[in-house]
Design an enzyme around this catalytic site. Sequence first.
Site, short mmCIF file in Angstrom:
data_model
loop_
_atom_site.label_atom_id
_atom_site.label_comp_id
_atom_site.label_asym_id
_atom_site.label_seq_id
_atom_site.Cartn_x
_atom_site.Cartn_y
_atom_site.Cartn_z
N THR A 192 0.81 -1.22 0.00
CA THR A 192 0.00 0.00 0.00
C THR A 192 0.84 1.26 0.00
O THR A 192 1.86 1.32 0.69
CB THR A 192 -0.89 0.05 1.27
OG1 THR A 192 -1.67 -1.14 1.31
CG2 THR A 192 -1.82 1.26 1.28
N ARG A 220 -12.19 -9.83 -1.54
CA ARG A 220 -12.01 -9.00 -0.34
C ARG A 220 -11.60 -7.57 -0.73
O ARG A 220 -10.75 -7.37 -1.59
CB ARG A 220 -10.94 -9.62 0.55
CG ARG A 220 -10.67 -8.84 1.85
CD ARG A 220 -9.49 -7.91 1.72
NE ARG A 220 -9.10 -7.32 3.00
CZ ARG A 220 -8.22 -6.34 3.13
NH1 ARG A 220 -7.62 -5.84 2.08
NH2 ARG A 220 -7.92 -5.86 4.32
C1 SD4 Z 1 -5.70 -3.22 3.18
N1 SD4 Z 1 -4.97 -1.21 4.24
O1 SD4 Z 1 -5.97 -3.74 2.09
C2 SD4 Z 1 -4.64 -2.18 3.23
C3 SD4 Z 1 -3.33 -2.84 3.48
C4 SD4 Z 1 -2.23 -1.95 3.94
O2 SD4 Z 1 -0.12 -1.70 4.57
O3 SD4 Z 1 -2.36 -0.77 4.11
N2 SD4 Z 1 -1.10 -2.47 4.18
O4 SD4 Z 1 -6.24 -3.56 4.22
#
Ligand code: SD4
Length: 332
Positions: A192, A220
Site C-alpha cells: 500500500t 475482499r
Molecule cells: C488493506 N490497508 O488492504 C490495506 C493494506 C495496507 O499496509 O495498508 N497495508 O487492508
Amino acid sequence: MERRRLLQYGFLAAATSFISRSLPARTAKSTGPVVISTWDAGVEANKGAWEVLSRAGTALDAVEKGVMVTEASQNCCVGLGGNPDREGIVTLDACIMDHRFNCGGVMFLERIKHPVSVARRVMEKTPHVYLAGAGAQQFAVSEGFPLEPQVLSEPARKQYKEWLKKSHYAPAVNRENTENRPGAGGVFDHDTIAMLALDAYGDLSGSCTTSGMGFKMRGRVGDSPIIGSGLYVDNAVGACAATGQGEDIIRVAGAASVVEYMRAGYAPAPACRKVIERLARIKGDKARDIQVAFIAMDRYGTVGAYALQKGFTYAVKSEEKEVLLSADSWFS
Ligand code: SD4
C-alpha cells in the site's frame, strides 16, 4: 537513515504539530507545497509528486502522479507486482479525493497498472464514486487503459508458492517494511501507498492505492479505496490517509475520524493518536496482533502521523526538507 535521526525528525514533526494547534483559525499562513506519504516507498513517490507541486501544479495531479511511481515500480509490490489473493490473482483497490469533496475509487480491479488513475476517471467522468471488479475493468479499458497480462511478479510468485504450503491467512505487523523486501535480497510483502498533498494554492488532495492484504479471500476489499476509511480530505480542515489492517481501519471510519479530531482542534499527530487509541480500546488483547497507522496534514500543511505499533515510517517533502520519519506508536 539511522534510527536516532529518524526519531529526531519525528520529534520535530510532533513539536510542529503541537505548535500549529495554537494558531488562530484562518490567520495562519500555509507552509507552501508539501507532500506526505506512507512507508519507505513514500520517499520515491514524494519525488514524483514534487515534480508537479514544484511547478505550481495542483495537489490532485501531485497525489495521482506520486503514487503512480510506486504502482509502476518493479522494486515494490504496490500494484500489479503485489501479492495475489488466495486464488493466485492480484486484485487492486485505489481511491482519490480533491479539495472540493470530489472523490472516486476502484476496488477488486484486475490487470490494470494504474488503479489510482482509473479512480480519478471514475471521479471525473462518471456520476458514481466507486466501480468494482469486472465493471471497473471494463470502464478502464473503455478509457484507454491497457489490459496487462495476468502474471505474478517473481517475488509474488515465490511468496504465493510459500503461502500455499500452509494456506493460512495471518497478516504480519509491519510486513510492508520487512528486511525481506526487494533490494534487501529477498521476497517482499509490501502492498500500500497513501499520499496527501497541499499545493501552492492552499488546496489539499489525497490518494491511496494497494494490492490489499496478500492472500486475502477472493473479492475482499480493504479500507484503501473507501472514502472516509483509507482516505478523507476536507479542505477547510485537513486530510488523512491510512495503512495497515483494513478491516480495523474501516471499523473506526479511520481517515474521516482523524479529520473530525482536527476539526475539533487537534493537530495532525494528536488527531491520529486519538483514533489509534480508540482502536486499541476496541481491539483489546488483539490490538497487538495488527498494525494500523495514519498520516495527516492540516490545511496549513502541518503534518503528523501515529501508529498502533512501532516501525511505521512516513516520508515528507517540502521546499525545506525531504525526510523519512518514524512515527510514534501506541505500543512501544
Ligand atoms: C488493506 N490497508 O488492504 C490495506 C493494506 C495496507 O499496509 O495498508 N497495508 O487492508
